[in-house]
Design a protein around this motif. Sequence first.
Motif, PDB file in Angstrom:
ATOM      1  N   LEU A  44       0.831  -1.204   0.000  1.00 33.86           N
ATOM      2  CA  LEU A  44       0.000   0.000   0.000  1.00 33.86           C
ATOM      3  C   LEU A  44       0.868   1.257   0.000  1.00 33.86           C
ATOM      4  O   LEU A  44       0.523   2.261  -0.628  1.00 33.86           O
ATOM      5  CB  LEU A  44      -0.919  -0.019   1.219  1.00 33.86           C
ATOM      6  N   LEU A  79      -3.569   8.096   4.325  1.00 34.78           N
ATOM      7  CA  LEU A  79      -3.223   6.703   4.598  1.00 34.78           C
ATOM      8  C   LEU A  79      -2.037   6.571   5.545  1.00 34.78           C
ATOM      9  O   LEU A  79      -2.050   5.738   6.462  1.00 34.78           O
ATOM     10  CB  LEU A  79      -2.897   5.973   3.286  1.00 34.78           C
ATOM     11  N   LEU A 202     -10.149   0.984  -2.015  1.00 39.78           N
ATOM     12  CA  LEU A 202      -9.296   0.465  -0.943  1.00 39.78           C
ATOM     13  C   LEU A 202     -10.126   0.003   0.251  1.00 39.78           C
ATOM     14  O   LEU A 202      -9.791  -0.993   0.897  1.00 39.78           O
ATOM     15  CB  LEU A 202      -8.299   1.540  -0.501  1.00 39.78           C
ATOM     16  N   ALA A 206      -9.215  -3.611   1.029  1.00 37.65           N
ATOM     17  CA  ALA A 206      -8.134  -3.599   2.028  1.00 37.65           C
ATOM     18  C   ALA A 206      -8.586  -2.942   3.316  1.00 37.65           C
ATOM     19  O   ALA A 206      -7.807  -2.239   3.971  1.00 37.65           O
ATOM     20  CB  ALA A 206      -6.907  -2.886   1.471  1.00 37.65           C
TER      21      ALA A 206
END
Length: 237
Positions: A44, A79, A202, A206
Amino acid sequence: MHITEGYLPPIHAAAWAAASAPFVVHGARAVVRQVRENPESRLLLGAAGAFTFVLSAIKLPSASGSSSHPTGTGLGAVLFRPPVMAFLCTIVLLFQALLLAHGGITTLGANVFSMGVVGPWVGYATWRLLKGANTGVAMFFAAALADLSTYCMTSLQLALAYPDATSGFAGAAAKFLSVFALTQIPLAVVEGLLSVLVFRLLTDIAKPELVRLGVLGRPARPAGQDRDRSEATEVTR
Protein backbone atom coordinates in the motif's frame (compact mmCIF):
# COMPACT_ATOMS: atom_id res chain seq x y z
CA MET A 1 3.92 23.27 -8.87
CA HIS A 2 7.16 22.11 -10.57
CA ILE A 3 9.37 25.19 -10.41
CA THR A 4 11.76 24.63 -13.28
CA GLU A 5 15.51 24.17 -12.99
CA GLY A 6 17.44 27.41 -12.40
CA TYR A 7 14.33 29.57 -12.01
CA LEU A 8 14.90 30.45 -8.35
CA PRO A 9 17.80 32.64 -7.24
CA PRO A 10 20.52 30.52 -5.57
CA ILE A 11 19.87 31.93 -2.09
CA HIS A 12 16.17 31.07 -2.36
CA ALA A 13 16.90 27.61 -3.68
CA ALA A 14 19.29 26.96 -0.78
CA ALA A 15 16.85 28.35 1.78
CA TRP A 16 13.98 26.12 0.61
CA ALA A 17 16.29 23.11 0.55
CA ALA A 18 17.25 23.82 4.16
CA ALA A 19 13.59 24.29 5.14
CA SER A 20 12.57 20.98 3.52
CA ALA A 21 15.47 18.89 4.82
CA PRO A 22 14.16 18.28 8.39
CA PHE A 23 10.79 17.15 7.05
CA VAL A 24 12.43 14.76 4.59
CA VAL A 25 14.72 13.26 7.23
CA HIS A 26 11.81 12.85 9.62
CA GLY A 27 9.79 11.32 6.79
CA ALA A 28 12.53 8.81 5.96
CA ARG A 29 12.56 7.67 9.58
CA ALA A 30 8.77 7.42 9.53
CA VAL A 31 8.90 5.20 6.44
CA VAL A 32 11.50 2.91 8.03
CA ARG A 33 9.42 2.68 11.21
CA GLN A 34 6.25 2.01 9.22
CA VAL A 35 7.84 -0.82 7.25
CA ARG A 36 9.46 -2.31 10.36
CA GLU A 37 6.29 -2.25 12.46
CA ASN A 38 3.85 -3.12 9.65
CA PRO A 39 5.70 -4.98 6.89
CA GLU A 40 2.38 -5.91 5.31
CA SER A 41 1.79 -2.23 4.51
CA ARG A 42 4.68 -2.09 2.01
CA LEU A 43 2.41 -2.78 -0.95
CA LEU A 44 0.00 0.00 0.00
CA LEU A 45 2.93 2.33 0.69
CA GLY A 46 4.30 1.66 -2.78
CA ALA A 47 0.86 2.21 -4.28
CA ALA A 48 0.58 5.59 -2.54
CA GLY A 49 3.94 6.63 -3.97
CA ALA A 50 2.97 5.41 -7.45
CA PHE A 51 -0.33 7.29 -7.25
CA THR A 52 1.53 10.50 -6.44
CA PHE A 53 4.11 9.91 -9.19
CA VAL A 54 1.56 9.22 -11.92
CA LEU A 55 -0.80 12.07 -11.06
CA SER A 56 1.90 14.68 -10.57
CA ALA A 57 3.56 13.65 -13.85
CA ILE A 58 0.43 14.56 -15.83
CA LYS A 59 1.09 17.91 -17.46
CA LEU A 60 -1.97 19.82 -18.63
CA PRO A 61 -2.04 23.25 -20.28
CA SER A 62 -3.94 25.86 -18.29
CA ALA A 63 -5.98 28.88 -19.39
CA SER A 64 -3.26 31.21 -18.13
CA GLY A 65 -0.75 29.86 -20.64
CA SER A 66 1.15 27.90 -18.00
CA SER A 67 0.70 24.21 -17.20
CA SER A 68 -0.88 22.42 -14.27
CA HIS A 69 -0.48 19.05 -12.58
CA PRO A 70 -2.50 17.11 -10.06
CA THR A 71 -0.41 16.22 -7.02
CA GLY A 72 -1.82 12.97 -5.60
CA THR A 73 -0.56 13.73 -2.10
CA GLY A 74 -3.85 13.99 -0.22
CA LEU A 75 -4.63 10.28 -0.42
CA GLY A 76 -1.16 9.26 0.77
CA ALA A 77 -1.28 11.77 3.63
CA VAL A 78 -4.55 10.26 4.85
CA LEU A 79 -3.22 6.70 4.60
CA PHE A 80 0.26 7.17 6.08
CA ARG A 81 0.37 10.67 7.65
CA PRO A 82 2.20 13.74 6.24
CA PRO A 83 5.79 12.87 7.33
CA VAL A 84 5.78 9.79 5.11
CA MET A 85 4.62 11.88 2.15
CA ALA A 86 7.51 14.32 2.60
CA PHE A 87 9.91 11.47 1.90
CA LEU A 88 7.83 9.89 -0.87
CA CYS A 89 7.40 13.24 -2.62
CA THR A 90 11.14 13.83 -2.52
CA ILE A 91 11.71 10.56 -4.36
CA VAL A 92 8.89 11.33 -6.80
CA LEU A 93 10.14 14.85 -7.56
CA LEU A 94 13.75 13.68 -7.90
CA PHE A 95 12.81 11.04 -10.47
CA GLN A 96 10.58 13.50 -12.33
CA ALA A 97 13.39 16.05 -12.48
CA LEU A 98 15.88 13.48 -13.78
CA LEU A 99 13.63 11.51 -16.12
CA LEU A 100 10.83 13.85 -17.19
CA ALA A 101 12.43 17.31 -16.88
CA HIS A 102 9.65 18.34 -14.49
CA GLY A 103 11.11 20.67 -11.90
CA GLY A 104 14.83 20.52 -11.26
CA ILE A 105 17.61 19.69 -8.86
CA THR A 106 18.29 23.24 -7.68
CA THR A 107 14.56 23.82 -7.13
CA LEU A 108 13.96 20.42 -5.54
CA GLY A 109 13.80 21.85 -2.02
CA ALA A 110 11.16 24.42 -2.97
CA ASN A 111 9.08 21.83 -4.83
CA VAL A 112 9.33 19.38 -1.94
CA PHE A 113 8.23 22.04 0.52
CA SER A 114 5.11 22.94 -1.47
CA MET A 115 4.11 19.45 -2.61
CA GLY A 116 5.60 17.23 0.09
CA VAL A 117 5.13 19.37 3.21
CA VAL A 118 2.40 22.00 2.83
CA GLY A 119 0.03 19.95 0.65
CA PRO A 120 0.03 16.77 2.78
CA TRP A 121 -0.35 18.67 6.06
CA VAL A 122 -3.28 20.71 4.75
CA GLY A 123 -4.89 17.55 3.37
CA TYR A 124 -4.38 15.58 6.58
CA ALA A 125 -5.71 18.41 8.76
CA THR A 126 -8.80 18.58 6.53
CA TRP A 127 -9.29 14.81 6.84
CA ARG A 128 -9.06 14.92 10.63
CA LEU A 129 -11.52 17.80 10.74
CA LEU A 130 -14.18 16.21 8.50
CA LYS A 131 -13.83 12.44 8.76
CA GLY A 132 -16.21 12.19 11.72
CA ALA A 133 -19.09 13.39 9.54
CA ASN A 134 -18.47 11.48 6.30
CA THR A 135 -15.30 9.79 5.10
CA GLY A 136 -16.12 10.34 1.41
CA VAL A 137 -16.59 14.07 1.87
CA ALA A 138 -13.49 14.23 4.06
CA MET A 139 -11.42 12.42 1.44
CA PHE A 140 -12.64 14.72 -1.33
CA PHE A 141 -11.73 17.92 0.49
CA ALA A 142 -8.47 16.47 1.82
CA ALA A 143 -7.26 15.65 -1.70
CA ALA A 144 -8.62 18.82 -3.31
CA LEU A 145 -7.17 21.17 -0.68
CA ALA A 146 -3.82 19.33 -0.62
CA ASP A 147 -3.64 19.97 -4.37
CA LEU A 148 -4.74 23.60 -4.19
CA SER A 149 -2.57 24.52 -1.20
CA THR A 150 0.48 23.18 -3.04
CA TYR A 151 -0.07 25.68 -5.84
CA CYS A 152 -0.77 28.48 -3.39
CA MET A 153 2.55 27.76 -1.70
CA THR A 154 4.35 27.69 -5.05
CA SER A 155 2.83 31.08 -5.88
CA LEU A 156 4.13 32.52 -2.62
CA GLN A 157 7.57 31.04 -3.24
CA LEU A 158 7.71 32.73 -6.63
CA ALA A 159 6.43 36.00 -5.18
CA LEU A 160 9.22 35.95 -2.59
CA ALA A 161 11.79 35.38 -5.32
CA TYR A 162 10.36 37.92 -7.75
CA PRO A 163 8.50 40.73 -5.92
CA ASP A 164 6.68 43.26 -8.06
CA ALA A 165 8.64 46.42 -8.80
CA THR A 166 5.89 48.68 -7.46
CA SER A 167 3.65 46.61 -5.17
CA GLY A 168 6.33 44.29 -3.81
CA PHE A 169 5.56 40.83 -2.44
CA ALA A 170 1.79 41.40 -2.15
CA GLY A 171 1.42 42.44 -5.77
CA ALA A 172 3.56 39.57 -7.00
CA ALA A 173 1.64 37.09 -4.82
CA ALA A 174 -1.69 38.26 -6.25
CA LYS A 175 -0.30 37.92 -9.76
CA PHE A 176 1.14 34.43 -9.28
CA LEU A 177 -1.95 33.22 -7.39
CA SER A 178 -4.16 34.34 -10.27
CA VAL A 179 -1.94 32.46 -12.72
CA PHE A 180 -1.49 29.23 -10.77
CA ALA A 181 -4.00 28.87 -7.92
CA LEU A 182 -7.21 29.97 -9.68
CA THR A 183 -6.60 27.81 -12.74
CA GLN A 184 -5.82 24.88 -10.44
CA ILE A 185 -9.31 24.75 -8.90
CA PRO A 186 -10.88 22.50 -11.60
CA LEU A 187 -7.95 20.08 -11.36
CA ALA A 188 -8.23 20.05 -7.57
CA VAL A 189 -11.91 19.10 -7.86
CA VAL A 190 -11.11 16.30 -10.31
CA GLU A 191 -8.33 15.01 -8.06
CA GLY A 192 -10.69 15.06 -5.11
CA LEU A 193 -13.25 12.95 -6.96
CA LEU A 194 -10.60 10.50 -8.18
CA SER A 195 -9.19 10.15 -4.68
CA VAL A 196 -12.66 9.34 -3.33
CA LEU A 197 -13.04 6.56 -5.92
CA VAL A 198 -9.62 5.10 -5.05
CA PHE A 199 -10.34 5.37 -1.32
CA ARG A 200 -13.65 3.53 -1.71
CA LEU A 201 -11.89 0.82 -3.69
CA LEU A 202 -9.30 0.47 -0.94
CA THR A 203 -12.07 0.33 1.64
CA ASP A 204 -13.62 -2.60 -0.24
CA ILE A 205 -10.45 -4.62 -0.81
CA ALA A 206 -8.13 -3.60 2.03
CA LYS A 207 -10.35 -2.52 4.91
CA PRO A 208 -8.41 -4.50 7.57
CA GLU A 209 -5.24 -2.72 6.50
CA LEU A 210 -6.94 0.68 6.70
CA VAL A 211 -8.19 -0.19 10.18
CA ARG A 212 -4.68 -1.28 11.19
CA LEU A 213 -3.27 2.02 9.91
CA GLY A 214 -5.86 3.95 11.92
CA VAL A 215 -7.50 5.44 8.83
CA LEU A 216 -10.79 3.74 9.61
CA GLY A 217 -12.10 2.98 13.08
CA ARG A 218 -12.80 -0.56 14.17
CA PRO A 219 -16.46 -1.53 13.75
CA ALA A 220 -18.30 -1.45 17.05
CA ARG A 221 -19.64 -4.78 18.32
CA PRO A 222 -23.37 -4.95 18.96
CA ALA A 223 -24.16 -4.67 22.66
CA GLY A 224 -25.88 -8.05 22.64
CA GLN A 225 -22.77 -9.71 21.24
CA ASP A 226 -20.64 -8.41 24.09
CA ARG A 227 -23.25 -9.58 26.62
CA ASP A 228 -23.42 -13.05 25.08
CA ARG A 229 -19.63 -13.32 25.16
CA SER A 230 -19.58 -12.23 28.82
CA GLU A 231 -22.26 -14.80 29.72
CA ALA A 232 -20.40 -17.55 27.89
CA THR A 233 -17.26 -16.70 29.87
CA GLU A 234 -19.20 -16.93 33.15
CA VAL A 235 -20.61 -20.34 32.19
CA THR A 236 -17.17 -21.77 31.46
CA ARG A 237 -15.73 -20.64 34.81
